[in-house]
Design a protein around this motif. Structure first.
Motif, mmCIF file in Angstrom:
data_model
loop_
_atom_site.group_PDB
_atom_site.id
_atom_site.type_symbol
_atom_site.label_atom_id
_atom_site.label_comp_id
_atom_site.label_asym_id
_atom_site.label_seq_id
_atom_site.Cartn_x
_atom_site.Cartn_y
_atom_site.Cartn_z
ATOM 1 N N ALA A 195 0.837 -1.195 0.000
ATOM 2 C CA ALA A 195 0.000 0.000 0.000
ATOM 3 C C ALA A 195 0.875 1.249 0.000
ATOM 4 O O ALA A 195 0.571 2.233 -0.684
ATOM 5 C CB ALA A 195 -0.923 -0.004 1.220
ATOM 6 N N PHE A 196 1.991 1.212 0.743
ATOM 7 C CA PHE A 196 2.932 2.329 0.724
ATOM 8 C C PHE A 196 3.462 2.559 -0.693
ATOM 9 O O PHE A 196 3.545 3.694 -1.162
ATOM 10 C CB PHE A 196 4.122 2.051 1.657
ATOM 11 C CG PHE A 196 3.806 2.107 3.115
ATOM 12 C CD1 PHE A 196 2.682 2.758 3.585
ATOM 13 C CD2 PHE A 196 4.650 1.501 4.039
ATOM 14 C CE1 PHE A 196 2.395 2.815 4.938
ATOM 15 C CE2 PHE A 196 4.375 1.548 5.392
ATOM 16 C CZ PHE A 196 3.244 2.211 5.844
ATOM 17 N N TRP A 197 3.850 1.469 -1.352
ATOM 18 C CA TRP A 197 4.346 1.580 -2.727
ATOM 19 C C TRP A 197 3.285 2.254 -3.614
ATOM 20 O O TRP A 197 3.604 3.129 -4.426
ATOM 21 C CB TRP A 197 4.647 0.187 -3.293
ATOM 22 C CG TRP A 197 6.016 -0.336 -3.009
ATOM 23 C CD1 TRP A 197 6.870 0.059 -2.023
ATOM 24 C CD2 TRP A 197 6.685 -1.371 -3.736
ATOM 25 N NE1 TRP A 197 8.033 -0.675 -2.076
ATOM 26 C CE2 TRP A 197 7.948 -1.557 -3.124
ATOM 27 C CE3 TRP A 197 6.348 -2.162 -4.825
ATOM 28 C CZ2 TRP A 197 8.872 -2.509 -3.577
ATOM 29 C CZ3 TRP A 197 7.264 -3.106 -5.281
ATOM 30 C CH2 TRP A 197 8.517 -3.268 -4.655
ATOM 31 N N ALA A 198 2.046 1.820 -3.474
ATOM 32 C CA ALA A 198 0.983 2.331 -4.331
ATOM 33 C C ALA A 198 0.715 3.810 -4.082
ATOM 34 O O ALA A 198 0.591 4.605 -5.026
ATOM 35 C CB ALA A 198 -0.294 1.513 -4.114
ATOM 36 N N VAL A 199 0.614 4.191 -2.813
ATOM 37 C CA VAL A 199 0.329 5.591 -2.493
ATOM 38 C C VAL A 199 1.471 6.490 -2.952
ATOM 39 O O VAL A 199 1.250 7.598 -3.465
ATOM 40 C CB VAL A 199 0.067 5.754 -0.977
ATOM 41 C CG1 VAL A 199 -0.017 7.223 -0.597
ATOM 42 C CG2 VAL A 199 -1.224 5.035 -0.603
ATOM 43 N N ARG A 200 2.693 6.012 -2.812
ATOM 44 C CA ARG A 200 3.828 6.795 -3.277
ATOM 45 C C ARG A 200 3.769 6.978 -4.791
ATOM 46 O O ARG A 200 4.025 8.067 -5.314
ATOM 47 C CB ARG A 200 5.142 6.091 -2.894
ATOM 48 C CG ARG A 200 6.379 6.899 -3.232
ATOM 49 C CD ARG A 200 6.504 8.110 -2.347
ATOM 50 N NE ARG A 200 7.497 9.037 -2.828
ATOM 51 C CZ ARG A 200 7.907 10.108 -2.140
ATOM 52 N NH1 ARG A 200 7.383 10.353 -0.946
ATOM 53 N NH2 ARG A 200 8.817 10.918 -2.630
ATOM 54 N N ARG A 201 3.427 5.903 -5.515
ATOM 55 C CA ARG A 201 3.306 5.982 -6.975
ATOM 56 C C ARG A 201 2.206 6.971 -7.358
ATOM 57 O O ARG A 201 2.357 7.761 -8.309
ATOM 58 C CB ARG A 201 2.999 4.595 -7.542
ATOM 59 C CG ARG A 201 2.642 4.561 -9.019
ATOM 60 C CD ARG A 201 3.852 4.740 -9.894
ATOM 61 N NE ARG A 201 3.485 4.718 -11.321
ATOM 62 C CZ ARG A 201 4.321 4.439 -12.294
ATOM 63 N NH1 ARG A 201 5.586 4.153 -12.028
ATOM 64 N NH2 ARG A 201 3.923 4.460 -13.555
ATOM 65 N N MET A 202 1.089 6.936 -6.653
ATOM 66 C CA MET A 202 -0.009 7.857 -6.936
ATOM 67 C C MET A 202 0.436 9.301 -6.749
ATOM 68 O O MET A 202 0.073 10.184 -7.534
ATOM 69 C CB MET A 202 -1.201 7.509 -6.043
ATOM 70 C CG MET A 202 -1.817 6.138 -6.359
ATOM 71 S SD MET A 202 -2.910 5.512 -5.068
ATOM 72 C CE MET A 202 -4.345 6.557 -5.312
ATOM 73 N N HIS A 203 1.246 9.535 -5.723
ATOM 74 C CA HIS A 203 1.756 10.877 -5.455
ATOM 75 C C HIS A 203 2.751 11.312 -6.526
ATOM 76 O O HIS A 203 2.688 12.436 -7.047
ATOM 77 C CB HIS A 203 2.422 10.914 -4.079
ATOM 78 C CG HIS A 203 3.078 12.221 -3.760
ATOM 79 N ND1 HIS A 203 4.394 12.496 -4.091
ATOM 80 C CD2 HIS A 203 2.600 13.334 -3.141
ATOM 81 C CE1 HIS A 203 4.705 13.720 -3.702
ATOM 82 N NE2 HIS A 203 3.632 14.250 -3.129
#
Length: 383
Positions: free
Chosen positions: A138-146
């Motif tokens: 989830a951290f990876w995903a949120v960072r990618r979204m940012h």
């Protein structure tokens, strides 16, 4: 580099998931199917490599006796999610070195055989200092979204693609009766934002096998199958990079995938643009998206476009996870890497049925394991 040419002679697999089957029966099914596919008896096998994360002591050695009491050496390997790939890697190098003419790699696991929650707690103690896999990705995903503006719809599209590929695979755990839509993926239970349950891999039981043989052994057997050569076999572990804890606390930084795949391309004498199909580590949807770029399937930051243009779906420019991937096919850990080899072998042979990629000749199997390790194997039809 491999010492001599080696080939995938046969592959076998039990259906992942499908509760009610004993693990020993799954192993027997996968092993026998691989032997029959290769056109050999177990007595022709010179070495066996078993891959399991969860099996109790000596379980694999006992079960392999069902295939025959031949005195063959049996070794067990473990490398988290990459365990099946590690067993395949050892079998490949055993044949390439000239130590044996034919080797069997067989992966299996059944989380239901043990108290998986207790096992997981023991390996990754649930303290404030440890991040569980769902939260980590989830951290990876949120960072990618940012950083890149990736949307939850893009992640859902990856998952829907893999569910729909799995529906064409009789060995897959998830078998949807009708096409899965992005909206259905988004409506499923939230696991760890932005990943919903349909964006994450199930962990049902399963087994998969591959038989590796030398060129001479393939010629002697003459089973009529199109020969599938192992053009590259790479195994790497992580290196320190800036921001290391965040980037790779669980499965290593993405750099590890980039390094392993580039080494595989060099060994095979090809570039990523020559791949016809790819199997990637997609336990969570964000992983597949990021690995598009690390594997060189597109430029940095261009993975979202691949999804939107349908390039990674069947019929697209570079179909990915044609068997459903971890998300659709399932991820029992031990056999997962060998399930990728099963799929690539059928794709390169042209025997993948409704999942067949047109004129597929070259395929890449990529998988990572907690700890952290990465395997990259390239299969090729030279004819």
């Amino acid at each position: 580099m491999l010492g001599r040419d080696v080939f995938v002679l046969g592959v076998g697999m039990s259906r992942f998931g499908s509760p009610g089957l004993r693990l020993g029966d799954r192993i027997f099914e996968a092993g026998v199917e691989a032997l029959e596919d290769g056109g050999i008896e177990f007595s022709a096998v010179g070495s066996v490599y078993l891959g399991s994360v969860l099996d109790p002591p000596m379980f694999g050695v006992r079960v392999i006796k069902d295939l025959g009491l031949t005195g063959v050496p049996v070794q067990r390997v473990e490398n988290a999610s990459a365990t099946g790939a590690a067993a395949f890697h050892e079998a490949v190098h055993a044949v390439a070195s000239g130590r044996v003419e034919i080797a069997l790699a067989l992966g299996y696991d059944d989380p239901g055989m043990t108290n998986f929650n207790e096992w997981q707690t023991g390996v990754f103690p649930l303290t404030e200092a440890v991040v569980t896999p769902a939260a980590f990705f989830a951290f990876w995903a949120v960072r990618r979204m940012h950083d890149r503006g990736t949307t939850v719809e893009t992640l859902a599209a990856i998952a829907a693609k893999n569910w729909n590929h799995a529906a064409l695979n009789p060995k897959a755990e998830r078998q949807a009766d009708s096409p899965v839509t992005v909206e259905q993926v988004l409506r499923s239970r939230m696991v760890a934002y932005p990943h919903t349950a349909r964006m994450a891999a199930p962990m049902g039981a399963g087994a998969a096998a591959a038989i590796i043989a030398s060129e001479d052994a393939v010629a002697r057997v003459g089973n009529g199958r199109r020969p599938v050569r192992v053009a590259a076999a790479q195994a790497h572990s992580e290196r320190y990079v800036e921001g290391h804890l965040f980037a790779g606390a669980l499965v290593g930084p993405p750099e590890m995938t980039r390094r392993a795949s580039r080494a595989a391309y060099e060994e095979a004498g090809i570039g990523p643009e020559e791949l016809d199909t790819v199997q990637v580590h997609d336990a969570y949807a964000i992983e597949e998206l990021l690995y598009y770029e690390e594997l060189g399937l597109c430029g940095e930051g261009e993975g979202d476009r691949l999804v939107h243009d349908g390039d990674t779906a069947l019929g697209g420019r570079i179909p990915v996870s044609t068997d459903g991937g971890f998300i659709g096919r399932g991820h029992p850990a031990g056999p997962t890497g060998l399930a990728q080899i099963w799929e690539l072998t059928h794709q390169v042979r042209g025997t993948a049925g409704p999942r067949q990629v047109e004129n597929a000749r070259v395929g890449l199997a990529h998988i990572v394991g907690a700890g952290s390790v990465c395997f990259a194997h390239i299969l090729m039809d030279d004819h």
